[in-house]
Design an enzyme around this catalytic site. Structure first.
Site, PDB file in Angstrom:
ATOM      1  N   SER A  66       0.798  -1.221   0.000  1.00  0.00           N
ATOM      2  CA  SER A  66       0.000   0.000   0.000  1.00  0.00           C
ATOM      3  C   SER A  66       0.837   1.280   0.000  1.00  0.00           C
ATOM      4  CB  SER A  66      -0.936   0.006   1.211  1.00  0.00           C
ATOM      5  OG  SER A  66      -0.202  -0.143   2.410  1.00  0.00           O
ATOM      6  N   LYS A  84      13.236  -1.084  -0.676  1.00  0.00           N
ATOM      7  CA  LYS A  84      11.829  -0.677  -0.601  1.00  0.00           C
ATOM      8  C   LYS A  84      11.716   0.782  -1.010  1.00  0.00           C
ATOM      9  CE  LYS A  84       9.474  -0.581   3.424  1.00  0.00           C
ATOM     10  NZ  LYS A  84       8.599  -1.056   4.526  1.00  0.00           N
ATOM     11  N   ASP A 214       1.555  -4.073  12.807  1.00  0.00           N
ATOM     12  CA  ASP A 214       0.891  -4.353  11.525  1.00  0.00           C
ATOM     13  C   ASP A 214       0.716  -5.870  11.396  1.00  0.00           C
ATOM     14  OD1 ASP A 214      -0.017  -4.614   8.969  1.00  0.00           O
ATOM     15  OD2 ASP A 214       1.495  -3.317   8.061  1.00  0.00           O
ATOM     16  N   ASN A 219       4.168  -9.817   6.259  1.00  0.00           N
ATOM     17  CA  ASN A 219       5.308  -9.380   7.063  1.00  0.00           C
ATOM     18  C   ASN A 219       6.023 -10.544   7.739  1.00  0.00           C
ATOM     19  OD1 ASN A 219       4.667  -6.771   6.384  1.00  0.00           O
ATOM     20  ND2 ASN A 219       3.539  -6.367   8.267  1.00  0.00           N
TER      21      ASN A 219
END
Length: 245
Positions: A66, A84, A214, A219
């Protein structure tokens, strides 16, 4: 997209299976930036000659979520990195996007009119802004690596600070398969992994007072060859609030 990820984690019987399956794809399969846009973002962060830093940089991301997407890269010395890269404009649009989601929730009638969602929206904005700060996540990544240095059952990627900015996070590339593959693992392996995860949560809450908040399954990865859990994405790591007794 973040809302869809959250719904897919714990939709229960609210959604038909077909829709739940579609939403589950949002955990790590979002639309990615086209190469030209990616080049502009990395040139702004690393300089126009950024490609000279690498022996190889995979243009197509290995994951897209996202807030950003992840690329595999190799340095001239052979070091494999996971890079990332944050989507352009994400950080600046957080407040407006959260407000738009709130409007949709109100108009749809999904929430009781008596529910005051203002504090929830404020908290959502705060957390998303923290997740969009890759320098903060770099600190959390390093901290978790230190905290788990003596825990051989976990693997935490190592930060590569030289190529890390507020919008680009660089770390060692760690292989792994989706943690959901443990569904078919032997019972003793599943028991041990759950023991390790529950122990991790308890240590986060009571020993470290620092929690990765999260719950996205993407993850967590599993290494079948080493039987270790790989922990990823520490942008939502934060200390739990202290309560007066």
């Amino acid at each position: 997209m973040k809302l869809g990820q959250m719904i897919s984690m714990d939709a229960g019987d609210m959604l038909p299976p077909e829709l739940a399956t579609i939403l589950a794809r949002l955990r790590n399969n979002a639309n990615h930036m086209p190469p030209q846009q990616l080049d502009r973002v990395l040139a702004a962060e690393w300089g126009k000659d950024w490609r000279r830093r690498f022996a190889h940089f995979q243009a197509h991301p290995v994951a897209a979520a996202s807030i950003g997407q992840v690329h595999r890269a190799r340095l001239p010395d052979g070091t494999e990195l996971a890079i990332k890269v944050q989507y352009p404009g994400v950080k600046e649009s957080i407040d407006a996007d959260v407000d738009n989601v709130a409007t949709l929730l109100r108009v749809s009638g999904m929430l009781p009119k008596s529910l005051d969602i203002a504090p929830l929206l404020d908290e959502a904005k705060k957390q998303l802004h923290e997740e969009a700060d890759y320098l903060r996540e770099a600190q959390m990544l390093t901290r978790y690596g230190d905290l788990l240095a003596d825990q051989s059952q976990f693997i935490v990627p190592a930060l590569y600070a030289e190529l890390t900015t507020s919008r680009v996070l660089s770390m060692s590339f760690v292989t792994g398969v989706p943690v959901e593959t443990l569904e078919t693992a032997p019972q003793d392996v599943r028991d041990r992994v759950m023991h390790d995860l529950i122990s991790l949560v308890l240590r986060e809450l009571f020993d470290w007072r620092l929690m990765q908040t999260d719950p996205n399954f993407a993850n967590y990865r599993w290494q079948p060859e080493t039987e270790k859990l790989v922990l990823l994405d520490f942008g939502a790591a934060r200390p739990p609030p202290r309560r007066d007794r």
